[in-house]
Design a protein around this motif. Structure first.
Motif, short mmCIF file in Angstrom:
data_model
loop_
_atom_site.label_atom_id
_atom_site.label_comp_id
_atom_site.label_asym_id
_atom_site.label_seq_id
_atom_site.Cartn_x
_atom_site.Cartn_y
_atom_site.Cartn_z
N ASP A 60 0.77 -1.09 0.02
CA ASP A 60 0.14 0.14 0.17
C ASP A 60 0.98 1.24 0.08
OD1 ASP A 60 -2.41 -1.37 -0.06
OD2 ASP A 60 -2.75 -1.28 2.04
N ALA A 61 1.98 1.20 0.44
CA ALA A 61 2.94 2.49 0.68
C ALA A 61 3.84 2.44 -0.28
CB ALA A 61 3.82 2.23 1.87
N PHE A 62 4.12 1.37 -1.17
CA PHE A 62 5.00 1.46 -2.41
C PHE A 62 4.51 2.49 -3.50
CE2 PHE A 62 6.20 -0.27 -6.58
CZ PHE A 62 7.44 -0.01 -6.67
N VAL A 63 5.43 3.11 -3.89
CA VAL A 63 5.24 4.22 -5.20
C VAL A 63 6.31 3.97 -6.08
CG1 VAL A 63 5.28 6.56 -5.75
CG2 VAL A 63 4.28 5.66 -3.57
N ALA A 64 6.21 3.42 -7.17
CA ALA A 64 7.18 3.10 -8.20
C ALA A 64 7.99 4.45 -8.32
CB ALA A 64 6.68 2.67 -9.53
N ASP A 65 9.50 4.31 -8.70
CA ASP A 65 10.17 5.36 -9.06
C ASP A 65 10.26 5.62 -10.47
OD1 ASP A 65 11.94 3.47 -10.11
OD2 ASP A 65 13.32 3.62 -8.39
N ARG A 66 11.09 6.63 -10.65
CA ARG A 66 11.04 7.14 -12.46
C ARG A 66 11.45 5.80 -13.32
NH1 ARG A 66 14.43 12.49 -14.10
NH2 ARG A 66 12.94 13.18 -12.31
N ALA A 67 12.55 5.15 -12.95
CA ALA A 67 13.03 3.95 -13.71
C ALA A 67 11.91 2.82 -13.77
CB ALA A 67 14.40 3.34 -13.06
N GLN A 68 11.52 2.34 -12.46
CA GLN A 68 10.20 1.60 -12.66
C GLN A 68 8.93 1.96 -13.21
OE1 GLN A 68 10.07 1.52 -8.25
NE2 GLN A 68 11.85 0.11 -8.07
#
Length: 239
Positions: A74-82
């Motif tokens: 629920d807390a995960f946020v993809a970074d730019r590369a992802q």
């Protein structure tokens, strides 16, 4: 649970799969226990891992490099590369299938091992090795397949547990390296956990600085198991 007694066995010292100069030992939950499926659920939350029909945790006398880790989905946020990886693979079909052997899956698995682990003892896999390592009759395993125009490009072997999803193993087409299929598989597993309302994606063991294991820390936030407690990993923590 019919019994509160859990038998653990310690393996004999063997060559470490991550550091050639080291030896390793594991603690293994009694593989003959009729409660192994329930023990696996509990073990997963305590840093244990499944390989075939064995539920284990590293227990090396002079090394603590392997650290259990998990993504709080629920807390995960993809970074730019992802995010770029997601976009790059938007043309793939994602299927969640029953675990099991097929000639197509085995051919991909064998190619992957020959590329990923040359001369490492795994590169001459036989059909029986496929099932022995990836799933067993009691494991809650599904295969998340990634396909392009029906062609199988990757398989993310995933255990569907009440505690969360466990990313057991992923293998993919070596010729599709530019896609970042290993990263994409984890992102799809995060999405699957969210859809099911599960809290965590368990990634197995992180080894800081290891060329094959350090990638896991790029999924933020991530929690690691230290001294029996799960805690958020921060970049300034020295492992």
């Amino acid at each position: 649970m019919r019994s509160d007694v859990v038998r653990l066995f310690q393996t004999l010292p063997h060559s470490c799969g991550y550091f050639a100069e080291r030896t390793a030992q594991n603690l293994v939950i009694d593989p003959s226990s009729p409660q192994l499926d329930q023990l696996y659920e509990l073990g997963l939350q305590r840093g244990y891992r499944r390989a075939g029909g064995h539920v284990y945790i590293p227990h090396c006398p002079s090394c603590r490099a392997c650290i259990a880790c998990r993504i709080p989905v629920d807390a995960f946020v993809a970074d730019r590369a992802q995010r770029r990886c997601l976009k790059r693979n938007a043309d793939l079909e994602v299927r969640t299938e029953a675990a099991g052997f097929s000639d197509e899956r085995f051919a991909l698995y064998r190619r992957y091992l020959q590329w990923r682990h040359p001369d490492g003892g795994m590169d001459d896999a036989q059909p029986e090795d496929f099932s022995r390592f990836l799933h067993t009759e009691w494991s809650p395993t599904r295969f998340i397949e990634l396909r392009k125009d029906q062609r199988l490009l990757a398989v993310a072997v995933t255990d569907y547990c009440e505690a969360g999803l466990s990313a057991v193993y992923t293998f993919y087409d070596p010729d599709e390296g530019s896609r970042g299929l290993g990263t994409f598989a984890i992102l799809r597993q995060v999405a699957a956990a969210r859809e099911l309302g599960l809290k965590y994606l368990y990634l197995g063991f992180w080894i800081a600085g290891h060329v094959k294991m350090d990638y896991k820390i790029r999924f933020r936030p991530i929690e690691v198991l230290r001294n029996g407690l799960w805690q958020r990993h921060e970049p300034d923590i020295v492992s």
